[in-house]
Structures are given as C-alpha cells and as structure tokens.
Design a protein around this motif. Structure first.
Motif, PDB file in Angstrom:
ATOM      1  N   ARG A  61       0.874  -1.090   0.017  1.00  0.00           N
ATOM      2  CA  ARG A  61       0.431  -0.100   0.224  1.00  0.00           C
ATOM      3  C   ARG A  61       1.138   1.171   0.031  1.00  0.00           C
ATOM      4  NH1 ARG A  61      -4.344   0.879   4.883  1.00  0.00           N
ATOM      5  NH2 ARG A  61      -2.220   1.675   5.778  1.00  0.00           N
ATOM      6  N   GLU A  62       2.088   0.982   0.676  1.00  0.00           N
ATOM      7  CA  GLU A  62       2.938   2.130   0.595  1.00  0.00           C
ATOM      8  C   GLU A  62       3.406   2.775  -0.296  1.00  0.00           C
ATOM      9  OE1 GLU A  62       4.838   5.693   2.282  1.00  0.00           O
ATOM     10  OE2 GLU A  62       3.207   4.871   3.389  1.00  0.00           O
ATOM     11  N   MET A  63       3.692   1.891  -0.854  1.00  0.00           N
ATOM     12  CA  MET A  63       4.218   1.911  -2.881  1.00  0.00           C
ATOM     13  C   MET A  63       3.655   2.388  -3.329  1.00  0.00           C
ATOM     14  SD  MET A  63       7.758   1.425  -1.967  1.00  0.00           S
ATOM     15  CE  MET A  63       8.132   1.045  -3.464  1.00  0.00           C
ATOM     16  N   SER A  64       1.683   1.634  -3.523  1.00  0.00           N
ATOM     17  CA  SER A  64       1.527   2.779  -3.882  1.00  0.00           C
ATOM     18  C   SER A  64       0.813   3.401  -4.192  1.00  0.00           C
ATOM     19  CB  SER A  64      -0.046   1.789  -4.022  1.00  0.00           C
ATOM     20  OG  SER A  64       0.177   0.487  -4.532  1.00  0.00           O
ATOM     21  N   LYS A  65       1.699   4.750  -3.053  1.00  0.00           N
ATOM     22  CA  LYS A  65       0.762   5.647  -2.412  1.00  0.00           C
ATOM     23  C   LYS A  65       2.763   6.481  -3.456  1.00  0.00           C
ATOM     24  CE  LYS A  65      -2.038   5.895   1.990  1.00  0.00           C
ATOM     25  NZ  LYS A  65      -1.146   5.682   2.908  1.00  0.00           N
ATOM     26  N   VAL A  66       3.580   5.848  -2.923  1.00  0.00           N
ATOM     27  CA  VAL A  66       4.680   6.320  -3.521  1.00  0.00           C
ATOM     28  C   VAL A  66       4.614   6.588  -5.471  1.00  0.00           C
ATOM     29  CG1 VAL A  66       7.287   6.258  -4.621  1.00  0.00           C
ATOM     30  CG2 VAL A  66       6.232   6.215  -1.699  1.00  0.00           C
TER      31      VAL A  66
END
Length: 256
Positions: A61-66
C-alpha cells in the motif's frame, strides 16, 4: 509486602455520559472513532493470518502511494510548458522551486502553493529543493523537464538510488550544484554515474550510509570531477589503518 510509602490505586474505565469512554489517561474516544477502529480490526482479522502477510500488505500500500506521487505530469507540458509542468511536480511532492529572477515558491502546511507559477511559462526554473521528497526513478521524468536547472537538492530522499543518479545526464549542460546528503540508497556506483556532470561546481555527499568507504569515495569523485568542490566527507574517514596495518617504529626496542 509493598513499601508503606507506595500508593497503588486502580482506576476503572467510566462512562462520561457523552457517547465516549474515559480511559486511564483521561482521553475521550468518540464513538465514531471506535467504529472505525472496529472496522479496521475486523478487516485485518478477515484478510491476514500472520504478521508477515500484514507487513507485505502495508508495504504494498505504501509503494502504491509512492507510485501515485511519481506519476507522469509530462502531459502538462503541452498546455503550460516544461518549466511550469516540472514545477508543478516538485510542489506536489512538497518541495520548492525558484524561477529565474523570482522568489522561492513553497507549499504551505496544507500542501497548497500559489498558482502564480502557471504564469511563468517562459521563465526557466533555476533551482529545486526536493529535500525529504518521495521522488523515485519514474518521477524523474517530470524533473528532467527542467533543462536549465542549475541547483538541485535531493537531501534525505528515501527513494533516490543509484539508478536515479544514472538518469541525471540530461542536466549536464546546466547543473552546477547537487546535494545528495542523507540519501540512504545512494552508493559508490551511483556516484560514479555523475561523471557526465562536468559542469558541477559543488557536490554534497555527506551521510550516505550505503557508501562503504566515504574517504576513498570522495577522493575518487574529486578525480572524476576535477572542477567540483566535493563536500560532506572527512577525507581521512575510512582510510584509517587497523592495528595490524600500522607502520612499525624500527627505532623502538623490540620486547623480549
């Protein structure tokens, strides 16, 4: 038996009569927040059975935000020109830009910035402060629109790595100052890619944990960029000899 001066008091949770509960610290948790917490716990319970699966989900989920933050804004180039399009990307990341002969433009604490930069279609961006921004390899497509960029700060950018540095060569004709201080993913290999930037006059390579031998690396970078002031590293750092490598004093008596 407890010491006589020690006082132990148990406090039970109490209803405060206002749709909340007093916890031990005295904080009130609104009923709406309780519902959100219960929904989140129920979601985690239904989808994850171990800690590793949960960690994987949170990382994804964090990498999707990035990835979303680094999406291409090059389509804005046709309507507003490359300078405004590149500035929009930096400001969206939370960074700051300086157009030639203009004041610095920075977003406020809410992430909003003055729309005046859209009027600078023909004014080059000469400096970018992207410190602590989440720029990655893909996001550089937007940064590289700024062909006349002279100063670039990428301090403490968590996703700037060696591959990112290999993409900076289009700025070789203009870039004079570059700061990579505190970038955790930049190593000697990435610094070697900067040989294209022969117009650099100042390079900050301080606090790079992925660089195994900072002192030797600085010497090599200085040879690679002879007209550039390389700062941030003690030249002797990493060059100290171990006890077994220290030169022996032949004039001293040899113990029996």
């Amino acid at each position: 038996m407890a010491a006589p001066w020690v006082s132990l008091r148990l406090v039970a949770p109490m209803w405060n009569g206002t749709r909340g509960i007093h916890r031990l610290g005295g904080a009130v948790v609104p009923e709406g927040n309780q519902k959100k917490e219960r929904k989140m716990l129920q979601f985690l319970n239904n989808h994850f059975y171990d800690v590793e699966a949960l960690r994987g989900y949170l990382l994804q989920r964090e990498m999707s935000k990035v990835h979303l933050k680094n999406r291409s804004f090059t389509w804005l180039e046709e309507q507003h020109g490359p300078y405004s399009a590149g500035a929009f990307f930096i400001l969206k990341q939370g960074g700051a830009v300086k157009f030639r002969d203009k004041e610095w433009i920075r977003p406020d604490k809410y992430g909003h910035s003055s729309p005046e930069f859209w009027n600078f279609r023909e004014v080059p961006v000469e400096a970018v402060d992207a410190s602590d921004c989440e720029i990655n390899y893909e996001g550089l497509d937007n940064l590289l629109l700024l062909k006349e960029l002279q100063s670039l700060s990428l301090q403490r950018c968590p996703h700037v790595d060696d591959w990112c540095l290999s993409r900076l060569y289009p700025l070789a004709d203009s870039l004079q100052e570059l700061s990579l201080a505190g970038c955790p993913r930049v190593s000697e290999r990435g610094l070697a890619c900067l040989h294209h930037l022969q117009n650099l006059r100042r390079l900050d390579i301080s606090d790079l944990p992925a660089v195994s031998n900072p002192g030797l690396t600085q010497i090599l970078v200085e040879e690679m960029l002879p007209n550039c002031q390389v700062v941030g590293v003690d030249w002797a750092e990493g060059l100290k000899l171990g006890p077994e490598e220290q030169p022996q004093d032949t004039a001293s008596p040899v113990p029996a």
